[in-house]
Design an enzyme around this catalytic site. Structure first.
Site: not given
Ligand code: GLN
Length: 547
Positions: A521, A379, A519
């Site tokens: 994970e 992410c 994600h």
């Molecule tokens: N802050 C970033 C976004 O909102 C990444 C979010 C995250 O890593 N879950 O896109």
């Protein structure tokens, strides 16, 4: 109709109710039953999505896009049952539903009260999907005696009262403190905690007693007598080296038998524990060690990255190696330099929010790219890898994320990562504005990524050309820079099905450098490791910079 098991806690918080619930769920499955686990949290936030990871640990996202408590992660990791929106509720959500109904006139002019309106709302939540499983395990967050918890305790009391006899069982976790001076385990706090429960109409059937010392038979009998519980339903719970020992340890201690006895299920089906025996075998008979750095900004509270560290453990099990994780504060790395990453076999930059510490993450991506160290960007970790490539390879020195401009209130970057205002979810188009509420408005839940044939990520997923993982982010890599970045070697190897949103990036010229917008994970289990984590650990093992 499901049988219900209500799990409560007393004496102190953090006793491991979530883990005990998850382990019990796994043991019931081992006996051939179907289960679903639920969490009821007494706090007033509508969901944990807006809480700081420092306060509450990781926010666990479900396939259907709910932002939930990290205990739901334990439930999934132990049972493999995907959690749903309807498996997590807080006082905030309950009250907000009740107030919404009141505004709509749904209560036909009645005075709205905690009993029955709030408790009815809680009971409705408990009943959703009760025809689908054999056992519904419902954990009440917090500790008995907390003011916020009372409506939940009252609701489960009413629920059990309204059901046929024997359909609900109450399990209570407590602590037996050890007084070193007198060499004694003390049962009084447990007695008081049960007294507190009984004063609100709840009699536990099973008591799980956490203890650092073996519980003598005499003390067990005393607890049974004073707490009105059968002696074989007083279950000792000792500290474990790994959470994955919990199902076997609880089985040996008689937990699942005690619960089935409480339901008067006799004879109980015999358990098949081979899944957990295999997990323990992989965990205890690991050969070799890989050292992984997680470069993040919430490193002071490891629970903030709970699913990542668990997924790494699973990745280790898949390869029969032990993974040693070290947390590297990205702000420290910013100040002291990327040499802090010397000696690691692999680097992970996990998710996160806000600008603080992000220059350290960009430096980590640069270090991994240049030194050919396996890198998994998750992410924010993918977004930072893209910014790094734009700045250092594609001659865009002011590349950055719109997230940081928004936070600072001024435009300082060329946004290669921008605020997403419209996207497709199934058959719908979702629209967002910057001024929208913060809670529940991100791109949330499971989305498909279409993978490039022959790409590394496709190889990691056994040649799959479509994968589905969970998302939780507001910002997105801008596909308009795709060509420019691919020219300098950063391939966009996964895209959303409509081809608009970059989902995965990788360098063909690097042994293992993958960034994903999702994600992975969150879906990893000890008996079914997430392919990206298994692949990352494998690559880290192959990395010659062995420690
Ligand atoms: N802050 C970033 C976004 O909102 C990444 C979010 C995250 O890593 N879950 O896109």
């Amino acid at each position: 109709m499901a049988r219900y098991i209500f799990i409560t806690g007393g004496v102190v918080s953090s006793l491991g109710k979530g883990l005990a619930s998850a382990a019990l769920g796994a043991l019931l499955q081992a006996r051939g039953y179907t289960v679903r686990l639920r969490k009821l949290d007494p706090y007033l936030n509508v969901d944990p999505g807006t809480m700081s990871p420092f306060e509450h640990g990781e926010v666990f996202v479900t396939d259907d896009g709910a932002e939930t408590d990290l205990d739901l992660g334990h439930y999934e990791r132990f049972t493999g049952v995907s959690a749903r929106k309807t498996d997590s509720v807080s006082s905030g959500r309950i009250y907000s539903n009740v107030l919404e109904k009141e505004r709509k006139g749904a209560y036909l002019g009645k005075t709205i009260q905690v009993i029955p309106h709030v408790t009815n709302e809680i009971k409705d939540f408990l009943s959703v999907g009760e025809d689908e499983v054999d056992f519904m395990l419902c954990e009440i967050g917090g500790t008995v005696g907390d003011i916020e918890g009372l409506p939940f305790f009252e609701a489960i009391r009413q629920f059990a009262q309204e059901r046929p006899r024997g359909q609900c069982v109450f399990m209570h976790l407590t602590l037996l403190p050890y007084l070193a001076a007198s060499g004694e385990l003390k049962t009084k706090p447990t007695q008081h905690s049960v007294k507190e429960l009984r004063s609100i109409g709840l009699q536990p059937d099973v008591l799980v007693c956490r203890s650092e010392q073996p519980i003598p038979e005499k003390e067990r009998a005393k607890i049974a007598l004073f707490c009105n519980v059968r002696p074989d339903a007083v279950i000792p719970a000792y500290d474990l080296k790994s959470i994955y020992e919990a199902p076997l340890a609880y089985h040996r201690a008689g937990l699942d038998q005690a619960v089935l006895d409480a339901f008067q299920i006799s004879p109980a089906p015999r358990p098949d524990l081979s899944r957990w025996e295999d997990v323990m075998d992989r965990l205890t008979n690991a050969e070799g060690l890989v050292k992984v750095a997680i470069v993040g900004k919430y490193v002071q509270l490891e629970d903030a990255y709970k699913s990542i560290s668990e997924a790494l453990t699973h990745g280790g099990m898949a390869n029969r190696v032990r993974v040693k994780t070290e947390w590297v504060d990205s702000e420290k790395l910013e100040g002291e330099g990327a040499h802090l990453l010397d000696g690691f076999n692999g680097i992970i930059v996990p998710g996160g929010f806000g600008e603080r510490g992000t220059e350290g993450m960009v430096a980590a991506a640069k270090y991994a790219r240049e030194k050919k160290v396996p890198y998994l960007g998750i992410c924010l970790g993918m977004q930072m890898a893209v910014i790094e490539a734009a700045r250092n390879l594609a001659e865009m020195p002011d590349a950055g994320s719109e997230e940081f401009d928004h936070e600072a209130g001024e435009s300082r970057f060329t946004p290669v990562v921008y605020h997403l205002k419209e996207w497709v979810q199934g058959n719908y188009t979702v629209q967002r504005k910057l001024s929208d509420d913060k809670g529940g408005t991100m791109r949330l839940g499971a989305y498909t990524a279409v993978l490039k044939p022959g790409s590394k990520i496709s190889e990691v997923y056994d040649g799959a050309l479509e994968i589905e993982d969970r998302h939780r982010h507001r910002y997105e890599v801008d596909a308009k820079y795709r060509e420019r970045l691919e020219e300098v070697g950063l391939n966009f190897s996964g895209m959303s099905p409509d081809g608009r949103l970059p989902e995965c990036v990788e360098y063909a010229s690097h042994p293992w450098f993958i960034g994903v917008q999702s994600h992975p994970e969150l879906k990893s289990k000890p008996f079914e490791p997430a392919p990206l984590f298994a692949g990352f650990v494998r690559a880290a093992m192959d990395n010659e910079r062995l420690v």
